[in-house]
Design a protein around this motif. Sequence first.
Motif, PDB file in Angstrom:
ATOM      1  N   LYS A  15      30.726  56.686  79.994  1.00 54.81           N
ATOM      2  CA  LYS A  15      29.608  55.903  80.437  1.00 54.81           C
ATOM      3  C   LYS A  15      28.551  55.493  79.068  1.00 54.81           C
ATOM      4  CE  LYS A  15      31.542  58.179  84.166  1.00 54.81           C
ATOM      5  NZ  LYS A  15      31.799  58.604  85.755  1.00 54.81           N
ATOM      6  N   ASP A  16      27.604  56.538  79.227  1.00 57.27           N
ATOM      7  CA  ASP A  16      26.429  55.553  78.274  1.00 57.27           C
ATOM      8  C   ASP A  16      26.726  55.337  77.585  1.00 57.27           C
ATOM      9  OD1 ASP A  16      24.944  57.328  80.218  1.00 57.27           O
ATOM     10  OD2 ASP A  16      24.385  58.926  78.998  1.00 57.27           O
ATOM     11  N   ASP A  17      28.068  54.998  76.284  1.00 61.80           N
ATOM     12  CA  ASP A  17      27.902  54.323  74.846  1.00 61.80           C
ATOM     13  C   ASP A  17      28.395  53.237  75.205  1.00 61.80           C
ATOM     14  OD1 ASP A  17      27.631  57.086  73.713  1.00 61.80           O
ATOM     15  OD2 ASP A  17      29.748  56.971  73.706  1.00 61.80           O
ATOM     16  N   THR A  18      29.567  52.869  76.930  1.00 66.31           N
ATOM     17  CA  THR A  18      29.979  51.670  77.430  1.00 66.31           C
ATOM     18  C   THR A  18      28.974  50.714  77.848  1.00 66.31           C
ATOM     19  OG1 THR A  18      32.358  52.633  78.109  1.00 66.31           O
ATOM     20  CG2 THR A  18      31.736  50.543  78.825  1.00 66.31           C
ATOM     21  N   CYS A  19      28.065  51.797  78.853  1.00 66.50           N
ATOM     22  CA  CYS A  19      26.923  50.790  79.222  1.00 66.50           C
ATOM     23  C   CYS A  19      26.054  50.721  77.729  1.00 66.50           C
ATOM     24  CB  CYS A  19      26.069  51.680  79.975  1.00 66.50           C
ATOM     25  SG  CYS A  19      26.833  51.337  81.706  1.00 66.50           S
ATOM     26  N   PHE A  20      26.167  50.878  76.847  1.00 63.76           N
ATOM     27  CA  PHE A  20      24.946  50.902  76.134  1.00 63.76           C
ATOM     28  C   PHE A  20      25.426  49.195  74.683  1.00 63.76           C
ATOM     29  CE2 PHE A  20      23.390  50.744  71.566  1.00 63.76           C
ATOM     30  CZ  PHE A  20      22.251  51.046  70.991  1.00 63.76           C
ATOM     31  N   PHE A  21      26.618  49.733  74.529  1.00 67.36           N
ATOM     32  CA  PHE A  21      27.152  48.175  74.289  1.00 67.36           C
ATOM     33  C   PHE A  21      27.491  47.301  75.183  1.00 67.36           C
ATOM     34  CE2 PHE A  21      30.820  45.877  74.191  1.00 67.36           C
ATOM     35  CZ  PHE A  21      31.015  45.591  72.808  1.00 67.36           C
ATOM     36  N   VAL A  22      27.800  47.463  76.044  1.00 64.17           N
ATOM     37  CA  VAL A  22      27.197  46.250  77.407  1.00 64.17           C
ATOM     38  C   VAL A  22      26.040  45.723  77.897  1.00 64.17           C
ATOM     39  CG1 VAL A  22      28.323  44.973  79.433  1.00 64.17           C
ATOM     40  CG2 VAL A  22      29.069  46.692  78.643  1.00 64.17           C
ATOM     41  N   GLU A  23      25.490  46.232  77.230  1.00 61.85           N
ATOM     42  CA  GLU A  23      23.744  45.805  77.242  1.00 61.85           C
ATOM     43  C   GLU A  23      23.222  45.344  76.025  1.00 61.85           C
ATOM     44  OE1 GLU A  23      22.211  49.767  80.744  1.00 61.85           O
ATOM     45  OE2 GLU A  23      21.915  50.159  78.309  1.00 61.85           O
ATOM     46  N   ALA A  24      23.890  45.907  75.069  1.00 62.91           N
ATOM     47  CA  ALA A  24      22.928  45.604  73.856  1.00 62.91           C
ATOM     48  C   ALA A  24      23.448  43.824  73.497  1.00 62.91           C
ATOM     49  CB  ALA A  24      23.873  46.015  73.191  1.00 62.91           C
ATOM     50  N   LEU A  25      24.863  43.603  74.433  1.00 61.79           N
ATOM     51  CA  LEU A  25      25.518  42.075  74.570  1.00 61.79           C
ATOM     52  C   LEU A  25      24.468  40.834  75.521  1.00 61.79           C
ATOM     53  CD1 LEU A  25      28.766  42.652  73.989  1.00 61.79           C
ATOM     54  CD2 LEU A  25      27.637  42.106  72.794  1.00 61.79           C
ATOM     55  N   ILE A  26      24.202  41.529  76.568  1.00 56.81           N
ATOM     56  CA  ILE A  26      24.153  41.316  77.413  1.00 56.81           C
ATOM     57  C   ILE A  26      22.141  40.760  77.028  1.00 56.81           C
ATOM     58  CG2 ILE A  26      22.792  41.526  80.301  1.00 56.81           C
ATOM     59  CD1 ILE A  26      25.055  42.476  80.762  1.00 56.81           C
ATOM     60  N   LYS A  27      21.263  41.866  76.426  1.00 55.09           N
ATOM     61  CA  LYS A  27      19.863  42.009  75.716  1.00 55.09           C
ATOM     62  C   LYS A  27      19.911  40.837  74.913  1.00 55.09           C
ATOM     63  CE  LYS A  27      18.211  46.015  76.884  1.00 55.09           C
ATOM     64  NZ  LYS A  27      18.097  47.415  75.613  1.00 55.09           N
ATOM     65  N   CYS A  28      21.153  40.628  73.844  1.00 51.74           N
ATOM     66  CA  CYS A  28      21.695  39.315  72.901  1.00 51.74           C
ATOM     67  C   CYS A  28      21.119  38.118  73.815  1.00 51.74           C
ATOM     68  CB  CYS A  28      22.799  39.377  72.521  1.00 51.74           C
ATOM     69  SG  CYS A  28      22.709  38.235  70.535  1.00 51.74           S
ATOM     70  N   ASN A  29      22.258  37.551  74.216  1.00 56.19           N
ATOM     71  CA  ASN A  29      22.025  36.881  76.034  1.00 56.19           C
ATOM     72  C   ASN A  29      21.011  36.124  76.120  1.00 56.19           C
ATOM     73  OD1 ASN A  29      24.950  36.527  75.006  1.00 56.19           O
ATOM     74  ND2 ASN A  29      25.583  37.267  76.629  1.00 56.19           N
ATOM     75  N   LEU A  30      20.469  36.934  76.903  1.00 51.73           N
ATOM     76  CA  LEU A  30      19.342  36.855  77.414  1.00 51.73           C
ATOM     77  C   LEU A  30      17.733  36.468  76.224  1.00 51.73           C
ATOM     78  CD1 LEU A  30      18.769  39.474  80.166  1.00 51.73           C
ATOM     79  CD2 LEU A  30      20.154  36.816  80.536  1.00 51.73           C
ATOM     80  N   LYS A  31      17.458  37.154  75.738  1.00 44.48           N
ATOM     81  CA  LYS A  31      16.770  36.751  74.634  1.00 44.48           C
ATOM     82  C   LYS A  31      17.501  35.177  74.218  1.00 44.48           C
ATOM     83  CE  LYS A  31      14.538  38.574  69.610  1.00 44.48           C
ATOM     84  NZ  LYS A  31      15.136  39.311  68.646  1.00 44.48           N
ATOM     85  N   SER A  32      18.906  35.233  73.463  1.00 48.45           N
ATOM     86  CA  SER A  32      18.533  33.774  73.616  1.00 48.45           C
ATOM     87  C   SER A  32      18.405  32.305  74.644  1.00 48.45           C
ATOM     88  CB  SER A  32      20.356  33.647  72.956  1.00 48.45           C
ATOM     89  OG  SER A  32      20.370  31.785  72.979  1.00 48.45           O
ATOM     90  N   LEU A  33      18.433  33.382  75.164  1.00 47.73           N
ATOM     91  CA  LEU A  33      18.202  32.059  76.788  1.00 47.73           C
ATOM     92  C   LEU A  33      16.576  32.073  76.817  1.00 47.73           C
ATOM     93  CD1 LEU A  33      18.954  31.383  79.262  1.00 47.73           C
ATOM     94  CD2 LEU A  33      19.064  32.844  80.394  1.00 47.73           C
ATOM     95  N   ALA A  34      16.600  33.036  76.592  1.00 47.72           N
ATOM     96  CA  ALA A  34      14.393  33.132  77.325  1.00 47.72           C
ATOM     97  C   ALA A  34      13.771  32.326  75.296  1.00 47.72           C
ATOM     98  CB  ALA A  34      13.779  34.174  76.534  1.00 47.72           C
TER      99      ALA A  34
END
Length: 209
Positions: free
Chosen positions: A173-192
């Motif tokens: 579960k931690d590995d899966t969350c970490f992977f998805v969080e990394a994608l979202i963080k990249c998207n939100l950084k670009s959004l910012a």
Amino acid sequence: MVRARAVGRSGNGSGGLWRLADELNPPEVGCRAMEAECIRRFHRHEPMENQCSSCVLKHIKAPVQLVWSLVRRFDQPQRYKPFVSRCIVQGDFAVGCLREVNIKSGLPATTSTERLEQLDDNEHILSIKIVGGDHRLQNYSSVITAHPEMIDGEEGTLVIESFVVDVPDGNTKDDTCFFVEALIKCNLKSLAVISERLADQDLAESMAL
């Protein structure tokens, strides 16, 4: 400015303990209270035993209407999502419609079929569900919300994106969350970056008049 960070990882139906992770430059108490209230209202997923859930926060120095104008475009995620190369919407752009997304190379995916579950322009809520495609994110649902706030005396936006997804065989579960969080963080950084650039352009144009 607070960098994007993950909060509230959970791996079972109890809702889990909301905790802070990957945090730099913690916000003030008032800001933290606002974050908690927004999460409580809009981002309470109930993952099953074989699922995990988390959410990522990002503070953006741009007005909420500007940020929302990018986020709400279910038909044009490539406007700020760097891993999307193309998007085609099937039918009219409305709740319930599907989009076919092509993913750029570098990720363990090539296509994703996604359904628009909710689009609320008053509350600034966008929710999607992945219903097909070539990837490992099974039963993935996400909610992204935008909330007005003040940052250094200027109009800003708190963006929160949460998700729930199956944990693939062979992953934790931690590995899966970490992977998805990394994608979202990249998207939100670009959004910012895009939102703040557009906000600076609007300010420069208004001062030139």
